[in-house]
Design an enzyme around this catalytic site. Sequence first.
Site, PDB file in Angstrom:
ATOM      1  N   THR A 129       0.853  -1.191   0.000  1.00 18.27           N
ATOM      2  CA  THR A 129       0.000   0.000   0.000  1.00 18.27           C
ATOM      3  C   THR A 129       0.885   1.236   0.000  1.00 18.27           C
ATOM      4  O   THR A 129       1.905   1.262   0.701  1.00 18.27           O
ATOM      5  CB  THR A 129      -0.952   0.036   1.223  1.00 18.27           C
ATOM      6  N   ASP A 131       0.187   3.915   1.326  1.00 17.57           N
ATOM      7  CA  ASP A 131      -0.089   4.722   2.533  1.00 17.57           C
ATOM      8  C   ASP A 131       0.901   4.509   3.675  1.00 17.57           C
ATOM      9  O   ASP A 131       0.976   5.327   4.583  1.00 17.57           O
ATOM     10  CB  ASP A 131      -1.491   4.394   3.077  1.00 17.57           C
ATOM     11  N   ARG A 158       6.193  24.278  -6.926  1.00 17.55           N
ATOM     12  CA  ARG A 158       6.958  25.333  -6.261  1.00 17.55           C
ATOM     13  C   ARG A 158       7.333  26.462  -7.234  1.00 17.55           C
ATOM     14  O   ARG A 158       7.324  27.636  -6.866  1.00 17.55           O
ATOM     15  CB  ARG A 158       8.215  24.746  -5.620  1.00 17.55           C
ATOM     16  N   LYS A 217       9.070  34.412   3.907  1.00 19.90           N
ATOM     17  CA  LYS A 217       8.838  33.835   2.579  1.00 19.90           C
ATOM     18  C   LYS A 217       7.616  34.468   1.928  1.00 19.90           C
ATOM     19  O   LYS A 217       6.667  34.832   2.617  1.00 19.90           O
ATOM     20  CB  LYS A 217       8.572  32.334   2.706  1.00 19.90           C
TER      21      LYS A 217
HETATM   22  P1  ATP Z   1      -5.570   0.153   0.501  1.00 14.63           P
HETATM   23  O1  ATP Z   1      -4.807   0.359   1.782  1.00 14.63           O
HETATM   24  O2  ATP Z   1      -4.776   0.496  -0.677  1.00 14.63           O
HETATM   25  O3  ATP Z   1      -6.952   0.770   0.518  1.00 14.63           O
HETATM   26  P2  ATP Z   1      -6.757  -2.348   1.300  1.00 14.63           P
HETATM   27  O4  ATP Z   1      -6.227  -3.728   1.246  1.00 14.63           O
HETATM   28  O5  ATP Z   1      -6.916  -1.742   2.670  1.00 14.63           O
HETATM   29  O6  ATP Z   1      -5.832  -1.461   0.379  1.00 14.63           O
HETATM   30  P3  ATP Z   1      -9.641  -2.596   1.045  1.00 14.63           P
HETATM   31  O7  ATP Z   1     -10.547  -2.207  -0.060  1.00 14.63           O
HETATM   32  O8  ATP Z   1      -9.901  -1.994   2.390  1.00 14.63           O
HETATM   33  O9  ATP Z   1      -8.158  -2.298   0.538  1.00 14.63           O
HETATM   34  O10 ATP Z   1      -9.689  -4.189   1.208  1.00 14.63           O
HETATM   35  C1  ATP Z   1      -9.465  -5.041   0.106  1.00 14.63           C
HETATM   36  C2  ATP Z   1     -10.429  -6.169   0.104  1.00 14.63           C
HETATM   37  O11 ATP Z   1     -10.239  -6.992   1.268  1.00 14.63           O
HETATM   38  C3  ATP Z   1     -11.896  -5.792   0.155  1.00 14.63           C
HETATM   39  O12 ATP Z   1     -12.403  -5.400  -1.085  1.00 14.63           O
HETATM   40  C4  ATP Z   1     -12.515  -7.111   0.623  1.00 14.63           C
HETATM   41  O13 ATP Z   1     -12.639  -8.008  -0.446  1.00 14.63           O
HETATM   42  C5  ATP Z   1     -11.454  -7.625   1.601  1.00 14.63           C
HETATM   43  N1  ATP Z   1     -11.852  -7.274   2.971  1.00 14.63           N
HETATM   44  C6  ATP Z   1     -11.674  -6.108   3.621  1.00 14.63           C
HETATM   45  N2  ATP Z   1     -12.196  -6.140   4.857  1.00 14.63           N
HETATM   46  C7  ATP Z   1     -12.738  -7.381   5.006  1.00 14.63           C
HETATM   47  C8  ATP Z   1     -13.441  -8.063   6.044  1.00 14.63           C
HETATM   48  N3  ATP Z   1     -13.700  -7.464   7.207  1.00 14.63           N
HETATM   49  N4  ATP Z   1     -13.834  -9.339   5.814  1.00 14.63           N
HETATM   50  C9  ATP Z   1     -13.559  -9.970   4.660  1.00 14.63           C
HETATM   51  N5  ATP Z   1     -12.915  -9.370   3.634  1.00 14.63           N
HETATM   52  C10 ATP Z   1     -12.513  -8.113   3.793  1.00 14.63           C
END
Ligand code: ATP
Length: 326
Positions: A129, A131, A158, A217
């Site tokens: 990620t 982030d 800038r 600045k």
């Molecule tokens: P980013 O940090 O870039 O947003 P991420 O992995 O946090 O990436 P999400 O969309 O939050 O992205 O989660 C990815 C996928 O994980 C979801 O679309 C879902 O399929 C699965 N997922 C997330 N939370 C759950 C949960 N509580 N139970 C089951 N599956 C989940």
Amino acid sequence: MRRIKKVGILTSGGDAPGMNAAIRAITRSAIYNNLNVVGIRRGYYGLVFNDMVPFDSGSVSNIIQQGGTILKTARCKEFISDEGRFEAYKNLCAQAIDALVVIGGDGTLRGARIFAEENDIPIVALPGTIDNDLGGTDITIGYDTALNTIIEAVDKIRDTATSHERLFFVEVMGHMAGYLALNGAIASGAEAAIIPERETEIDQLAELVRRGFRKSKNSAIVLVAENPATGGALGLAQRIKEEFPEYDARVTILGHLQRGGSPTAADRILASRMGAEAINALMAGQRNVMIGSQNGRMVYTPFTMAVTQKKPIKETDIELVKILSI
Ligand code: ATP
């Protein structure tokens, strides 16, 4: 301990540069260890709807330099339901996949944790990620490339900020996490970073104006982490208009360009090390852990801790931005 024969790989959630380098490293390390590999397309969607392709060494040729993910990624709501995950497990069994490596962020790890609790399948996760908001690792795959994209953009902004003597709010991604904004500010020499982690403690905008950055600045760049609570950069610019009309404030939202691009050397190396370590972990009988990098060493963090542990922003970095912007 059951011997693993076939590993499935998926990328899920937001894409991050370096995911392809990770896919390559997992695939080649698995083949090196005489394991079969299956690419699962579109994250958990490919598990639920049985969209999988066998991978050989050539399947991951010429991808280390590519951003995005060749496996595609998706947000799969079906996987959140018991029925969806049951379908996913049936499909894994039908394909004789006996271990999984998932690459993604916080949500991806939550999904993996639940799936591993319900089913007897070892899963290892890689933190992918931009982030950098996951506990258990100093750094996530994609973060370094996104930071480099941000500083390139800010360098350009800038030029115009200086020429017109303006205050620029540059909004960066961060999903309620200030890493990109804070370290982007340090790396680009921005005057301030406005981050969600400090939102409840202090009115960061008022503090910025109070610091009187205009004394030394004529222009300023402020990196702002996206934050629905404050309205992000647009919300701050609106406040400037209303509360401090003497400033000529402009907004640039960097948006999805932060996700794209060829991964930096740092991200390629991190993803390659983590990908190989994922296979080492599975071969050693590890399950339900996230691979992390701490002080330059590969470490394993159980899913339960990786999803609950917060990684605090460094107070010294907040101070550093202030000191260096005088
Ligand atoms: P980013 O940090 O870039 O947003 P991420 O992995 O946090 O990436 P999400 O969309 O939050 O992205 O989660 C990815 C996928 O994980 C979801 O679309 C879902 O399929 C699965 N997922 C997330 N939370 C759950 C949960 N509580 N139970 C089951 N599956 C989940």
